[in-house]
Design a protein around this motif. Structure first.
Motif, PDB file in Angstrom:
ATOM      1  N   MET A   1       0.847  -1.199   0.000  1.00  0.00           N
ATOM      2  CA  MET A   1       0.000   0.000   0.000  1.00  0.00           C
ATOM      3  C   MET A   1       0.880   1.246   0.000  1.00  0.00           C
ATOM      4  N   SER A   2       1.934   1.201   0.793  1.00  0.00           N
ATOM      5  CA  SER A   2       2.819   2.367   0.900  1.00  0.00           C
ATOM      6  C   SER A   2       3.523   2.632  -0.443  1.00  0.00           C
ATOM      7  N   VAL A   3       3.941   1.559  -1.143  1.00  0.00           N
ATOM      8  CA  VAL A   3       4.595   1.746  -2.455  1.00  0.00           C
ATOM      9  C   VAL A   3       3.596   2.334  -3.449  1.00  0.00           C
ATOM     10  N   VAL A   4       2.378   1.808  -3.450  1.00  0.00           N
ATOM     11  CA  VAL A   4       1.371   2.307  -4.403  1.00  0.00           C
ATOM     12  C   VAL A   4       1.038   3.767  -4.106  1.00  0.00           C
ATOM     13  N   ARG A   5       0.937   4.086  -2.817  1.00  0.00           N
ATOM     14  CA  ARG A   5       0.630   5.473  -2.445  1.00  0.00           C
ATOM     15  C   ARG A   5       1.751   6.402  -2.925  1.00  0.00           C
ATOM     16  N   MET A   6       2.984   5.967  -2.707  1.00  0.00           N
ATOM     17  CA  MET A   6       4.124   6.787  -3.123  1.00  0.00           C
ATOM     18  C   MET A   6       4.156   6.938  -4.649  1.00  0.00           C
ATOM     19  N   ALA A   7       3.847   5.850  -5.340  1.00  0.00           N
ATOM     20  CA  ALA A   7       3.873   5.878  -6.808  1.00  0.00           C
ATOM     21  C   ALA A   7       2.833   6.873  -7.338  1.00  0.00           C
ATOM     22  N   ILE A   8       1.653   6.846  -6.737  1.00  0.00           N
ATOM     23  CA  ILE A   8       0.593   7.768  -7.181  1.00  0.00           C
ATOM     24  C   ILE A   8       0.999   9.219  -6.910  1.00  0.00           C
ATOM     25  N   GLU A   9       1.646   9.442  -5.767  1.00  0.00           N
ATOM     26  CA  GLU A   9       2.109  10.806  -5.458  1.00  0.00           C
ATOM     27  C   GLU A   9       3.089  11.307  -6.519  1.00  0.00           C
ATOM     28  N   LYS A  10       3.916  10.387  -7.007  1.00  0.00           N
ATOM     29  CA  LYS A  10       4.938  10.801  -7.977  1.00  0.00           C
ATOM     30  C   LYS A  10       4.364  11.003  -9.379  1.00  0.00           C
ATOM     31  N   THR A  11       3.417  10.159  -9.764  1.00  0.00           N
ATOM     32  CA  THR A  11       2.902  10.250 -11.141  1.00  0.00           C
ATOM     33  C   THR A  11       1.640  11.110 -11.225  1.00  0.00           C
ATOM     34  N   ARG A  12       0.993  11.291 -10.092  1.00  0.00           N
ATOM     35  CA  ARG A  12      -0.298  11.997 -10.026  1.00  0.00           C
ATOM     36  C   ARG A  12      -1.350  11.316 -10.897  1.00  0.00           C
ATOM     37  N   CYS A  13      -1.240  10.011 -11.014  1.00  0.00           N
ATOM     38  CA  CYS A  13      -2.208   9.248 -11.812  1.00  0.00           C
ATOM     39  C   CYS A  13      -2.755   8.122 -10.950  1.00  0.00           C
ATOM     40  N   ARG A  14      -4.081   8.036 -10.856  1.00  0.00           N
ATOM     41  CA  ARG A  14      -4.709   7.058  -9.956  1.00  0.00           C
ATOM     42  C   ARG A  14      -5.163   5.787 -10.674  1.00  0.00           C
ATOM     43  N   ASN A  15      -4.790   5.655 -11.950  1.00  0.00           N
ATOM     44  CA  ASN A  15      -5.002   4.369 -12.629  1.00  0.00           C
ATOM     45  C   ASN A  15      -3.749   3.535 -12.385  1.00  0.00           C
ATOM     46  N   VAL A  16      -3.917   2.426 -11.694  1.00  0.00           N
ATOM     47  CA  VAL A  16      -2.735   1.689 -11.229  1.00  0.00           C
ATOM     48  C   VAL A  16      -2.692   0.300 -11.845  1.00  0.00           C
ATOM     49  N   CYS A  17      -1.490  -0.093 -12.327  1.00  0.00           N
ATOM     50  CA  CYS A  17      -1.264  -1.453 -12.837  1.00  0.00           C
ATOM     51  C   CYS A  17      -0.148  -2.090 -12.017  1.00  0.00           C
ATOM     52  N   LEU A  18      -0.313  -3.363 -11.720  1.00  0.00           N
ATOM     53  CA  LEU A  18       0.706  -4.092 -10.971  1.00  0.00           C
ATOM     54  C   LEU A  18       1.165  -5.312 -11.749  1.00  0.00           C
ATOM     55  N   ALA A  19       2.436  -5.672 -11.555  1.00  0.00           N
ATOM     56  CA  ALA A  19       2.944  -6.977 -11.993  1.00  0.00           C
ATOM     57  C   ALA A  19       4.149  -7.303 -11.119  1.00  0.00           C
ATOM     58  N   GLY A  20       4.766  -8.483 -11.402  1.00  0.00           N
ATOM     59  CA  GLY A  20       5.816  -9.002 -10.528  1.00  0.00           C
ATOM     60  C   GLY A  20       5.185  -9.998  -9.565  1.00  0.00           C
ATOM     61  N   GLY A  21       5.970 -10.965  -9.108  1.00  0.00           N
ATOM     62  CA  GLY A  21       5.422 -12.063  -8.310  1.00  0.00           C
ATOM     63  C   GLY A  21       4.654 -11.605  -7.081  1.00  0.00           C
ATOM     64  N   VAL A  22       5.064 -10.486  -6.463  1.00  0.00           N
ATOM     65  CA  VAL A  22       4.383 -10.010  -5.253  1.00  0.00           C
ATOM     66  C   VAL A  22       2.944  -9.598  -5.584  1.00  0.00           C
ATOM     67  N   ALA A  23       2.713  -9.200  -6.828  1.00  0.00           N
ATOM     68  CA  ALA A  23       1.368  -8.774  -7.238  1.00  0.00           C
ATOM     69  C   ALA A  23       0.398  -9.958  -7.352  1.00  0.00           C
ATOM     70  N   LEU A  24       0.904 -11.189  -7.165  1.00  0.00           N
ATOM     71  CA  LEU A  24      -0.018 -12.328  -7.081  1.00  0.00           C
ATOM     72  C   LEU A  24      -0.722 -12.364  -5.724  1.00  0.00           C
ATOM     73  N   ASN A  25      -0.297 -11.482  -4.804  1.00  0.00           N
ATOM     74  CA  ASN A  25      -0.926 -11.449  -3.485  1.00  0.00           C
ATOM     75  C   ASN A  25      -2.311 -10.815  -3.602  1.00  0.00           C
ATOM     76  N   SER A  26      -3.285 -11.666  -3.894  1.00  0.00           N
ATOM     77  CA  SER A  26      -4.621 -11.164  -4.221  1.00  0.00           C
ATOM     78  C   SER A  26      -5.266 -10.459  -3.030  1.00  0.00           C
ATOM     79  N   LYS A  27      -4.891 -10.886  -1.825  1.00  0.00           N
ATOM     80  CA  LYS A  27      -5.444 -10.254  -0.614  1.00  0.00           C
ATOM     81  C   LYS A  27      -4.992  -8.798  -0.522  1.00  0.00           C
ATOM     82  N   ALA A  28      -3.700  -8.585  -0.737  1.00  0.00           N
ATOM     83  CA  ALA A  28      -3.180  -7.210  -0.713  1.00  0.00           C
ATOM     84  C   ALA A  28      -3.787  -6.398  -1.859  1.00  0.00           C
ATOM     85  N   ASN A  29      -3.920  -7.013  -3.017  1.00  0.00           N
ATOM     86  CA  ASN A  29      -4.527  -6.311  -4.151  1.00  0.00           C
ATOM     87  C   ASN A  29      -5.951  -5.857  -3.808  1.00  0.00           C
ATOM     88  N   GLY A  30      -6.692  -6.752  -3.146  1.00  0.00           N
ATOM     89  CA  GLY A  30      -8.061  -6.428  -2.753  1.00  0.00           C
ATOM     90  C   GLY A  30      -8.090  -5.222  -1.824  1.00  0.00           C
TER      91      GLY A  30
END
Ligand SMILES: [Fe+2]
Length: 558
Positions: free
Chosen positions: A281-310
């Motif tokens: 959540m903290s990485v996604v929040r930081m990423a949005i702050e930097k890009t100012r874009c709230r459409n978010v895409c994830l990949a990489g093995g950690v993004a298989l964590n469906s619970k965190a994605n939810g």
């Protein structure tokens, strides 16, 4: 332009795909053909399947794109980590790192075995930065023209987490966190500590977590709230001779594989998942702050964590959300194949991926040949979806084998084991009779997309089972076998236009029962890859406690 994308690292999940003029035609992981789960060998079978299915000859390819850079890059990084003490120096680690470098160097990242087996070819060979390939696999298939792209895996070539801004078909690099400051490493090492396999069994920890209680403090191992997170790698990796030397003093002894799961293990799983969710959540929040874009895409093995994605989706942080369904390294082939489109200030094609059916298929005549060869008694069905729905409504556990195989780790209704989600005992029945897997791992529901909102509080457009949602409290007792202990589910929403046959099966089941929801788990036994051919399906059917099998237009019953 014809491009072949390849993932080959000798680490895990080799795969290949074909893209023609920006359009994905075919993709398959080597494991599905070789039957060796997470197969890391050169994906000869997957490449051959790509060429066979599309009718393309290797000498027609314009580009062959590997999702890894030349190996000197990674080896230099490894040596620096050893020299600076960021990784403990052990004879075995240095030997493995050197052996990996020499082997990949000797094979030119895979270009040599490709030329030997499929050449000579005129195609240009490309070696793509690993996280660029991941990032394109998320961005280009999200359908979002403007997107924040976050990649989190265990160990890229040198990277662990990276942030990108995709806009207008181009990708700008924002930030990279280098390995070993890695969320995948953090989760993987605790997966090992809990007696499972890293890079494979993280699902088991995620499934176990809701059975635990808060109370275990993992802050000595990770600062999940920092921007960006910080992993204390020395504590997480251990001292070299004992990989758990940093954990044991604080958490007790590691769990032996296959031994009893006690409350301590459940509580550690809870804490690991909790920390991972906070850090993501903290990485996604930081990423949005930097890009100012709230459409978010994830990949990489950690993004298989469906619970965190939810949780990310439910947090309100994001407007639109796409997780590449083949988020682990198999999906790297998809992104690598698009890199040539960035040449000369070009753009990658942006097209939303709405399904995962990119693999091989076998028609009714191939299926019937197999059934006859094995002398399996079978009947031809006039309406396979209606028959399947009827059998499910009678409580039968059903193998369902149709059309093109899924790409990525989830079965999405073409290579699935299906059952009635209303039966509270069904989870145990399928676990004991078919999957032979751990009691705590939940099964997932497939919904008619139109009905998802009646059952779920969020994630009502979720075609890939990669984002969890909370089941509405009043519906939890209606579909108990696909509702996890914390009230969550990992839904697949099925659209009529995308998979009409599977949609109709769910619809027919709804007509019988009033509940347009099916329990859907992948068509494989524990520890095996999902079935690919009719032979795989028949063999798995007769090695399990499934009651019936619908293969194409044919029914096999026990
Ligand atoms: Fe990766």
């Amino acid at each position: 332009m014809l491009t072949l994308g390849i993932n080959y690292s000798q680490l895990h999940d080799s795969s290949a795909c074909v893209v023609r003029d920006g359009e994905l035609l075919f993709a398959v992981a080597e494991e599905r053909i070789s039957r060796l789960k997470h197969d890391a060998r050169f994906p000869s079978n997957a490449i051959r399947a790509c060429l066979d299915f599309t009718g393309i000859r290797a000498d027609q390819l314009d580009e062959v794109c590997f999702g890894w850079p030349t190996p000197g890059y990674e080896y230099r990084h490894d040596l620096k980590l050893f020299a600076t003490g960021q990784r403990p120096i052990t004879y075995l680690d240095v030997l493995n790192s050197t052996r990996h470098f020499l082997s990949m160097w000797h094979q030119k990242v895979g270009a040599n075995p490709f030329q030997q087996q499929f050449g000579p070819v005129r195609a240009r060979m490309r070696f793509v930065q690993h996280h660029v390939a991941h990032a394109l696999s998320a961005y280009a298939y999200s359908g979002f023209d403007d997107a924040t792209v976050v990649i989190m895996d265990g160990h890229g070539a040198t990277e662990a987490t990276s942030i990108w801004h995709g806009h207008g078909g181009r990708l700008d690099h924002i930030l990279t966190i280098q390995y070993p400051d890695s969320l995948g490493l953090f989760y993987g090492e605790f997966t090992e500590f809990l007696g499972f396999h890293r890079n494979s069994d993280e699902w088991k920890v995620m499934g176990l977590a809701p059975y635990g209680q808060p109370g275990i403090d993992l802050r000595p191992f990770i600062d999940a709230e920092a921007k960006p997170y910080r992993v204390d790698t020395r504590r997480v990796i251990g001292n070299g001779s004992d990989p758990f030397s940093g954990m044991t003093p604080l958490l007790g002894a590691p769990r032996a594989a296959e031994s009893e799961i006690d409350d301590r293990h459940k509580n550690i799983a809870f804490a690991v998942q909790d920390m991972c969710e906070s850090a993501m959540m903290s990485v996604v929040r930081m990423a949005i702050e930097k890009t100012r874009c709230r459409n978010v895409c994830l990949a990489g093995g950690v993004a298989l964590n469906s619970k965190a994605n939810g949780k990310i989706l439910a947090s309100g942080l994001v407007d639109k959300f796409f997780v590449q369904p083949a988020a682990s390294d198999d999906g790297v082939a998809l992104g690598a194949a698009l890199v040539p489109y960035l040449d000369n200030n070009g753009k990658v094609p942006i097209k939303a991926m709405r399904h995962g059916y990119w693999g091989p298929s076998f028609d009714d005549s191939a299926i019937e040949n197999n059934l006859r060869t094995y002398k399996v008694r079978h009947t031809r069905l006039t309406d396979p979806a209606a028959t399947a729905a009827e059998l499910l409504a009678q409580g039968k556990i059903l193998g369902w084998y149709q059309g093109r195989m899924e790409f990525g780790p989830r079965a999405l209704g073409n290579r699935s084991i299906l059952a009635d989600p209303r039966d509270p005992e069904m989870n145990a029945k399928v676990n004991n009779a078919v999957k032979f897997r751990e009691w705590w791992r939940p099964f997932a529901p497939s919904f008619k997309k139109e009905a998802a909102r009646d059952y779920l509080e969020s994630a009502t457009d979720s075609p890939f089972m990669i984002v969890t949602a909370q089941v509405r409290p009043e519906k939890r007792s209606v579909i108990p076998s696909v509702t996890h202990v914390d009230g969550s589910a990992r839904p697949q929403t099925v659209e009529k236009e995308v998979n009409p046959l599977y949609w109709r099966l769910i619809d027919e089941f709804g007509k019988h029962t009033g509940v347009p929801v099916i329990m859907n788990t992948s068509f494989n036994l524990r520890g095996e890859a999902i079935v690919n051919t009719p032979t795989d399906a028949i063999r798995t059917f007769f090695s399990s406690g499934m009651d019936a099998l619908v293969l194409g237009s044919f029914l096999v019953e026990k």
